[in-house]
Design a protein around this motif. Sequence first.
Motif, PDB file in Angstrom:
ATOM      1  N   ASN A   1     -32.404 -18.784 -16.864  1.00 35.42           N
ATOM      2  CA  ASN A   1     -31.844 -20.292 -18.135  1.00 35.42           C
ATOM      3  C   ASN A   1     -31.172 -19.176 -18.783  1.00 35.42           C
ATOM      4  O   ASN A   1     -29.560 -20.799 -19.307  1.00 35.42           O
ATOM      5  N   THR A   2     -30.681 -18.334 -19.476  1.00 33.32           N
ATOM      6  CA  THR A   2     -29.882 -17.440 -20.172  1.00 33.32           C
ATOM      7  C   THR A   2     -29.060 -16.830 -20.455  1.00 33.32           C
ATOM      8  O   THR A   2     -29.487 -15.633 -20.148  1.00 33.32           O
ATOM      9  N   LEU A   3     -27.640 -16.678 -20.073  1.00 32.08           N
ATOM     10  CA  LEU A   3     -26.760 -15.591 -19.314  1.00 32.08           C
ATOM     11  C   LEU A   3     -25.642 -16.440 -19.337  1.00 32.08           C
ATOM     12  O   LEU A   3     -25.048 -17.346 -20.011  1.00 32.08           O
ATOM     13  N   TYR A   4     -24.782 -15.254 -19.340  1.00 29.59           N
ATOM     14  CA  TYR A   4     -23.115 -15.159 -19.155  1.00 29.59           C
ATOM     15  C   TYR A   4     -23.161 -17.065 -18.712  1.00 29.59           C
ATOM     16  O   TYR A   4     -23.357 -17.198 -17.585  1.00 29.59           O
ATOM     17  N   GLY A   5     -22.049 -17.654 -19.001  1.00 24.85           N
ATOM     18  CA  GLY A   5     -21.319 -19.083 -18.875  1.00 24.85           C
ATOM     19  C   GLY A   5     -20.681 -19.318 -16.897  1.00 24.85           C
ATOM     20  O   GLY A   5     -21.038 -19.792 -16.388  1.00 24.85           O
TER      21      GLY A   5
ATOM     22  N   THR B   1     -33.191 -22.528  -8.932  1.00 22.39           N
ATOM     23  CA  THR B   1     -33.575 -22.887  -9.797  1.00 22.39           C
ATOM     24  C   THR B   1     -33.413 -22.196 -11.398  1.00 22.39           C
ATOM     25  O   THR B   1     -33.168 -20.665 -10.990  1.00 22.39           O
ATOM     26  N   PHE B   2     -32.839 -22.813 -12.061  1.00 21.63           N
ATOM     27  CA  PHE B   2     -32.833 -21.988 -13.735  1.00 21.63           C
ATOM     28  C   PHE B   2     -34.494 -22.401 -14.186  1.00 21.63           C
ATOM     29  O   PHE B   2     -34.540 -23.399 -14.125  1.00 21.63           O
TER      30      PHE B   2
ATOM     31  N   LYS C   1     -35.055 -16.161  -2.314  1.00 18.87           N
ATOM     32  CA  LYS C   1     -35.051 -14.917  -1.773  1.00 18.87           C
ATOM     33  C   LYS C   1     -34.892 -13.813  -3.108  1.00 18.87           C
ATOM     34  O   LYS C   1     -34.522 -12.800  -2.534  1.00 18.87           O
ATOM     35  N   LEU C   2     -34.003 -13.811  -3.639  1.00 19.88           N
ATOM     36  CA  LEU C   2     -33.331 -13.386  -4.644  1.00 19.88           C
ATOM     37  C   LEU C   2     -33.850 -13.881  -6.543  1.00 19.88           C
ATOM     38  O   LEU C   2     -33.365 -14.987  -6.381  1.00 19.88           O
ATOM     39  N   ILE C   3     -34.097 -13.080  -6.661  1.00 18.89           N
ATOM     40  CA  ILE C   3     -34.391 -13.156  -8.976  1.00 18.89           C
ATOM     41  C   ILE C   3     -33.343 -12.868  -9.631  1.00 18.89           C
ATOM     42  O   ILE C   3     -33.166 -10.980  -9.073  1.00 18.89           O
ATOM     43  N   HIS C   4     -32.223 -13.723 -10.705  1.00 16.98           N
ATOM     44  CA  HIS C   4     -31.602 -12.646 -11.261  1.00 16.98           C
ATOM     45  C   HIS C   4     -31.825 -12.416 -12.506  1.00 16.98           C
ATOM     46  O   HIS C   4     -31.585 -14.161 -13.162  1.00 16.98           O
ATOM     47  N   ILE C   5     -31.724 -11.721 -13.000  1.00 19.22           N
ATOM     48  CA  ILE C   5     -31.492 -11.672 -15.126  1.00 19.22           C
ATOM     49  C   ILE C   5     -30.280 -10.961 -15.788  1.00 19.22           C
ATOM     50  O   ILE C   5     -29.921 -10.217 -14.962  1.00 19.22           O
TER      51      ILE C   5
ATOM     52  N   LEU D   1     -27.156 -14.748 -26.396  1.00 20.80           N
ATOM     53  CA  LEU D   1     -28.232 -15.264 -27.760  1.00 20.80           C
ATOM     54  C   LEU D   1     -29.021 -14.131 -27.231  1.00 20.80           C
ATOM     55  O   LEU D   1     -30.389 -13.643 -28.433  1.00 20.80           O
ATOM     56  N   LEU D   2     -28.886 -12.738 -27.065  1.00 16.14           N
ATOM     57  CA  LEU D   2     -29.438 -11.837 -26.898  1.00 16.14           C
ATOM     58  C   LEU D   2     -31.341 -11.719 -26.968  1.00 16.14           C
ATOM     59  O   LEU D   2     -31.813 -10.790 -27.359  1.00 16.14           O
TER      60      LEU D   2
END
Length: 383
Positions: free
Chosen positions: A99-103, A121-122, A140-144, A151-152
């Motif tokens: 949920n916290t990542l590049y806009g 899903t965020f 199928k994929l998890i992205h972080i 916000l580091l």
Amino acid sequence: MSKKKLGLNTICSHIGEVPDTQFKGAVSPMFLSSSYEFLDVDVKRYPRYFNTPNQDYLTKKIAALEHSEAAMIFGSGMAAISTMFLAFLKQGDHLVVQNTLYGGTVNFIKEEFPKYGIDFTFTNGYQAEDFEAAIKDNTKLIHIETPSNPLLTVTDIKAIAALGKSKGIFTSIDNTFASPVNQKPLDLGIDMVMHSATKYFGGHSDICAGAVASSSEHIERIWNVGKNLGGSLSDMTVWMLERSMKTLGLRVKAQTKNAMKLAKWLDKHPKISKVYYPGLKSHPEHQLAKSQMKGFGAMLSFELTEDLNSQEFQKQLKLIKSSMSLAGVESTLLSPHLTSHALLTQEERDAIGISDQLIRFSVGIENTKDLKEDIHQAITALA
């Protein structure tokens, strides 16, 4: 000698050079041709196939830095991440994304995935349990992204990699903020690493590019989609990027050192209400960052006190530039609510803690004394 055994600066300065077989020059020659021989050759080269000489060799440097089997370069960070997503997701599939990542990534997912019939899903947070709770039968994929923009926040890379492997789900990470100088996610189990190469790889605010590093099998899958989407990079830019990456280790280490000094100083400033930097002991994931990063990076964010106008503060700066991008040798800053996360609604920004007082600070290589004085004089001018 194994590329993994070579030192960081040796990889940066030597791996991925195009040999100058004709004149023995010290730097790579530039091949600007868009047309190559196809009879009796081992490789049929074409710019859109990501395999011109300069493209081909530069990926070797990126792969060596990320400890991967292979890599690809693209025309932008968004070209890299969108191609990667579409290579591993199809109609009916589901993505779990932090949920916290590049806009820009958030906007791509929300705007484009519904057109392809891809579900997403965020997460409600950035802990491993938040990702596990969001998994569906068709995931199928998890992205972080860690450290996250802006916000580091720090996500447990090993935990996410282990979660993906236990469920048979691919994992990917945006490693732009850390760079391979400070963090190597593939060594921690992640499947694919992407970068906005515009940032630390380029480092001089004059290049737009992207990169993905992974296994040869995964890169071939990404290439099969990439050649259709056409997000390749001009060889002039490839040459500039290879030149810039020669000093990657030197630049990022100097910037990281400066960021630590600035974060400690800002943390004590009476007109700064909060500082976001993994290197501070007060950061909630400081110990986690310490365990998975070699350095805490050169990006930080801070919030001005409510009595200061964030835009007026930026106008008062004399040395630090107000800039849309980041990671150049010069220090820059911006207001995320007006730039990187402007595409999000006010409600969405509030939900993830991006206030109008938040300033994202990309620390450069200047003397920290000069940077402190510039910030202090800007605040004093508004007091």
